[in-house]
Scaffold this motif. Structure first.
Motif, mmCIF file in Angstrom:
data_model
loop_
_atom_site.group_PDB
_atom_site.id
_atom_site.type_symbol
_atom_site.label_atom_id
_atom_site.label_comp_id
_atom_site.label_asym_id
_atom_site.label_seq_id
_atom_site.Cartn_x
_atom_site.Cartn_y
_atom_site.Cartn_z
ATOM 1 N N GLU A 386 34.576 54.371 25.822
ATOM 2 C CA GLU A 386 35.046 54.770 26.601
ATOM 3 C C GLU A 386 36.368 54.263 27.069
ATOM 4 O O GLU A 386 36.662 53.000 27.087
ATOM 5 C CB GLU A 386 34.127 55.044 28.010
ATOM 6 C CG GLU A 386 32.975 55.809 27.697
ATOM 7 C CD GLU A 386 31.859 55.640 28.971
ATOM 8 O OE1 GLU A 386 32.323 55.046 29.981
ATOM 9 O OE2 GLU A 386 30.812 56.331 28.847
ATOM 10 N N SER A 387 37.312 54.957 27.534
ATOM 11 C CA SER A 387 38.415 54.598 28.342
ATOM 12 C C SER A 387 38.057 54.038 29.641
ATOM 13 O O SER A 387 37.473 54.932 30.501
ATOM 14 C CB SER A 387 39.605 55.422 28.272
ATOM 15 O OG SER A 387 39.105 56.633 29.122
ATOM 16 N N VAL A 388 38.300 52.735 30.181
ATOM 17 C CA VAL A 388 37.603 52.099 31.573
ATOM 18 C C VAL A 388 39.027 51.596 32.009
ATOM 19 O O VAL A 388 39.863 50.800 31.257
ATOM 20 C CB VAL A 388 36.418 51.324 30.949
ATOM 21 C CG1 VAL A 388 35.428 51.990 30.600
ATOM 22 C CG2 VAL A 388 37.103 50.006 30.122
ATOM 23 N N ALA A 389 38.919 51.422 33.313
ATOM 24 C CA ALA A 389 40.099 50.600 34.401
ATOM 25 C C ALA A 389 39.783 49.037 33.677
ATOM 26 O O ALA A 389 38.698 48.989 33.330
ATOM 27 C CB ALA A 389 39.853 50.850 35.633
ATOM 28 N N ARG A 390 40.715 48.380 33.939
ATOM 29 C CA ARG A 390 40.652 46.918 33.462
ATOM 30 C C ARG A 390 39.467 46.252 34.504
ATOM 31 O O ARG A 390 39.623 46.733 35.639
ATOM 32 C CB ARG A 390 41.965 46.264 33.856
ATOM 33 C CG ARG A 390 41.864 44.768 33.170
ATOM 34 C CD ARG A 390 43.259 44.301 32.912
ATOM 35 N NE ARG A 390 43.917 44.787 32.010
ATOM 36 C CZ ARG A 390 43.601 44.430 30.668
ATOM 37 N NH1 ARG A 390 42.994 43.532 30.545
ATOM 38 N NH2 ARG A 390 44.713 45.174 30.071
ATOM 39 N N LEU A 391 38.601 45.669 33.795
ATOM 40 C CA LEU A 391 37.407 45.054 34.435
ATOM 41 C C LEU A 391 37.795 44.132 35.652
ATOM 42 O O LEU A 391 38.793 43.265 35.491
ATOM 43 C CB LEU A 391 36.493 44.595 33.651
ATOM 44 C CG LEU A 391 35.902 45.529 32.553
ATOM 45 C CD1 LEU A 391 34.975 44.550 31.479
ATOM 46 C CD2 LEU A 391 35.077 46.483 33.320
ATOM 47 N N ASP A 392 37.088 44.224 36.815
ATOM 48 C CA ASP A 392 37.429 43.177 38.001
ATOM 49 C C ASP A 392 36.689 41.901 37.619
ATOM 50 O O ASP A 392 35.352 41.898 38.482
ATOM 51 C CB ASP A 392 37.170 43.978 39.129
ATOM 52 C CG ASP A 392 37.515 42.963 40.343
ATOM 53 O OD1 ASP A 392 38.117 42.111 40.356
ATOM 54 O OD2 ASP A 392 37.078 43.622 41.796
ATOM 55 N N LEU A 393 37.120 41.056 37.365
ATOM 56 C CA LEU A 393 36.453 39.713 37.200
ATOM 57 C C LEU A 393 36.392 39.005 38.366
ATOM 58 O O LEU A 393 35.522 38.170 38.510
ATOM 59 C CB LEU A 393 37.258 38.765 36.160
ATOM 60 C CG LEU A 393 37.546 39.298 34.800
ATOM 61 C CD1 LEU A 393 38.080 38.293 33.971
ATOM 62 C CD2 LEU A 393 36.056 40.051 34.260
ATOM 63 N N SER A 394 37.069 39.357 39.432
ATOM 64 C CA SER A 394 37.060 38.619 40.689
ATOM 65 C C SER A 394 35.839 39.150 41.261
ATOM 66 O O SER A 394 35.227 38.405 42.408
ATOM 67 C CB SER A 394 38.199 38.957 41.589
ATOM 68 O OG SER A 394 38.215 40.485 42.065
ATOM 69 N N ALA A 395 35.178 40.198 40.979
ATOM 70 C CA ALA A 395 34.015 40.735 41.759
ATOM 71 C C ALA A 395 32.616 39.873 40.912
ATOM 72 O O ALA A 395 31.521 40.372 41.439
ATOM 73 C CB ALA A 395 33.812 42.301 41.273
ATOM 74 N N VAL A 396 32.907 39.381 39.796
ATOM 75 C CA VAL A 396 31.723 38.628 39.436
ATOM 76 C C VAL A 396 31.532 37.430 39.934
ATOM 77 O O VAL A 396 32.047 36.456 40.113
ATOM 78 C CB VAL A 396 32.049 38.063 37.854
ATOM 79 C CG1 VAL A 396 30.929 37.512 37.215
ATOM 80 C CG2 VAL A 396 32.264 39.488 37.131
ATOM 81 N N LYS A 397 30.198 37.276 40.221
ATOM 82 C CA LYS A 397 29.718 36.047 40.998
ATOM 83 C C LYS A 397 28.373 35.406 40.238
ATOM 84 O O LYS A 397 27.582 36.177 39.951
ATOM 85 C CB LYS A 397 29.241 36.406 42.338
ATOM 86 C CG LYS A 397 30.234 37.011 43.422
ATOM 87 C CD LYS A 397 31.424 35.994 43.579
ATOM 88 C CE LYS A 397 32.466 36.929 44.470
ATOM 89 N NZ LYS A 397 33.676 36.049 44.518
#
Length: 606
Positions: A386-397
């Motif tokens: 799928e085409s996806v927006a760039r993943l938000d690594l800042s949301a990873v805890k």
């Protein structure tokens, strides 16, 4: 000589197309399918792809479906718009899936289409692709690339993007191979200019590509694991989970990770338990047959309260079944398998993007509650792109829970399995001063000493199983998609979110408002959310890819018998198309009408 032309007045469909690229396994069809998908993505379109291939390396029908449009879709369309068929078998298998007004690019180098295979509402561009490849370019294999040139010319792919991607794809094979494939693109384009005057009826207009990725579900799981801090993976190759093992083997070592291809699934799961016991976030990935072999060891992880993550990429069973086809028939197995009872968590991503974030959640839940966590995906999601927006690594805890790494415990006083309010005890890994302890697979006391004392057994069972209640507030919640006030409702999990969401939009246009409860945690089962959702529904459609209605049965355990609950099931090994869901709803809501053509595939509604 020019081919026969059927001149038809028709409008052009812009930026909305589903292409099926089909031939024999091992002939390069899947590589060309990836190229087509990447061209669409670079032209700014949203993508979904689906691979349907046989369970052998060479031979047997294979096809790659690429859906492109201006709006995000997480599944197949109702019908195929354009088919690229390298043999008669492809046409035989898929001609009924073609949209009226669609077209077929057919390689007639050696095969002839009979009248019985033709449809009057589908146009055939018959081109000797293999003959052109062999006679003009000296290599029959480049017929795939010629077909890409034909398709590009017919629907308006950006020629510069096509050439750049073909050059990049074959650059490592040398200038000669690059030149052959660029020449193949030009041969395909020239064939369309010189041999056909009929337009395809489809066109593309470039849009900004934006900061997006084209990502496969299994790659998103691997990426999520790595970002979540997983530094050990053991697995045994099995379709459709092998991609995760390969992804981790390629990327994890650069971040200090170790990836082991074990001799079998039993060895893999026990290696994962050992690595986790030593303090490393660890995982494995498998499918139904491998999961069956891991069952006893999963029980061990549960009783010694060791966090592990198991990725289950479901396929069609039983036994070997159909290894490369999709199904959701492993739900009961994952939830209920095992001798004895342990707490476990089962999460189910709904999209490629969700596969990334839910995998991160899986590792955090495993550590916080010291138990096995399953991520249940399926072939239609884990091997699709799928085409996806760039993943938000800042949301990873990263949350390691009650892991003790810096001492502070006293040998003789520390109790690894001490009773606690939430059922979770402080966990010390080997080497921490004062933390030496026993971890027995047999029933044990707070200190890990084996015992069969009746009262201790009761307390330990209650301690471990209480985790399921203690964690409920932290579990990924179901999503309500659509009109929250609608009374006509769907309940589903996994990849079925895509076709249901699209069916909802189209039902709304027909005056039928609907809502979907998309379950992302399957165990512990979200009883309260399901009960509340069902209580305000006039009709409930449970959509799943299995024969026995495994999700529906779980829901009925909570709600009791309901005449207004209908099971919509598909178990052919292929994913739902939106029209199948629309038809299932209208059979109940508007029984005098039907949404489907007579030649469209059917599903079971019960």
């Amino acid at each position: 000589m020019r081919h026969p032309i059927r001149k038809t007045a028709h409008s052009v469909i812009i930026n909305d197309i589903e292409v099926l690229f089909g031939g024999q396994a091992g002939d390069g069809s899947l590589t060309t399918g990836d190229l087509i998908a990447t061209v669409f993505k670079r032209m700014g379109l949203e993508l979904y792809t689906f691979k349907d291939f046989p369970s052998r390396i060479r031979g047997g029908h294979t096809n790659y479906v690429i859906r492109a449009g201006e709006h995000r879709h997480y599944g197949l369309a109702d019908f195929v718009d354009a088919m690229v068929a390298f043999d008669v078998e492809c046409v035989q298998k898929h001609i009924t899936e073609m949209r009226p007004g669609g077209f077929v690019i057919f390689d007639n180098s050696s095969d002839v289409l009979t009248e019985a295979l033709r449809r009057p509402d589908v146009f055939f561009y018959e081109i000797p692709l293999a003959k052109i490849a062999k006679e003009e370019l000296g290599l029959e294999l480049v017929r795939n690339t010629i077909s890409l040139g034909v398709l590009a010319a017919l629907i308006g792919m950006d020629p510069e993007i096509v050439r750049k991607l073909v050059t990049a794809q074959y650059a490592r094979k040398g200038d000669k191979v690059v030149s052959q494939n660029v020449a193949a693109i030009e041969a395909g384009e020239r064939c369309v200019r010189e041999c056909f005057t009929r337009e395809s009826g489809y066109g593309l207009r470039a849009r900004p590509d934006g900061d997006r990725l084209l990502m496969m579900g299994n790659d998103a799981i691997g990426y999520g694991s790595l970002v979540a801090g997983c530094r050990f993976m053991a697995g045994y190759p099995i379709t459709p989970a092998t991609d995760i093992l390969e992804w981790m083997a390629k990327h994890a070592p650069a971040y200090g990770g170790i990836v082991v291809q074990a001799e079998d699934e039993l060895a893999a799961i026990n290696m994962v338990i050992g690595a986790s016991y030593a303090g490393v976030r660890a995982m494995t990935a498998t499918s139904g047959p491998g999961q069956a072999l891991m069952t006893e060891a999963v029980g061990l992880a549960g009783v010694v309260e060791t966090p592990i993550v198991v990725i289950e990429c479901a396929r069609a069973g039983p036994s070997t079944g159909m290894p490369t086809k999709t199904e959701q028939s492993n739900l009961n197995h994952i939830i209920f398998s095992g001798h004895g009872e342990i707490p476990k968590v089962v999460l189910a991503p709904e999209t490629v993007e969700d596969s990334f974030y839910l995998t991160v959640d899986a590792f955090n839940l495993a550590d916080r509650y010291q138990l096995p966590v399953f991520v249940l995906t399926e072939q239609a999601l884990c091997q699709s792109k799928e085409s996806v927006a760039r993943l938000d690594l800042s949301a990873v805890k990263v949350d390691r829970g009650k892991l003790v790494r810096d001492g502070g415990v006293v040998f003789g006083e520390y109790k690894r399995f001490s009773f606690s309010q939430d059922g979770v005890s402080a966990r010390v890994i080997p080497g921490v001063e004062g933390g030496m302890h026993l971890a027995a697979g047999s029933e044990h006391s707070e200190a890990g000493v084996i015992t069969e004392d009746a009262r201790n057994r009761e307390r330990m069972m209650e301690k471990r199983m209480h985790k399921l209640e203690a964690m409920r507030a932290e579990l990924p919640k179901p999503r309500v998609i659509g009109d929250p006030s609608a009374s006509i409702s769907f309940i589903a999990f996994g990849s079925n979110r895509g076709p249901i969401s699209e069916a909802q939009d189209r039902l709304a246009a027909r005056g039928i408002a609907t809502r979907l409860l998309q379950l992302r945690t399957l165990w512990p089962f979200p009883e309260e959310e399901v009960r509340d959702f069902v209580s305000t529904a006039s009709q409930v459609f449970v959509v799943e890819n299995n024969y026995s209605g495994q999700l529906e049965r779980l829901i009925r355990y909570v709600t009791g018998p309901l005449e207004r609950m209908h099971s919509v099931r598909k178990y052919s090994g292929r994913p739902f198309r939106p029209i199948e869901i629309i038809d299932a709803v209208e059979r109940i809501v508007r029984p005098s009408q039907t949404a489907m053509q007579a030649w469209a595939p059917q599903v079971a509604v019960r």
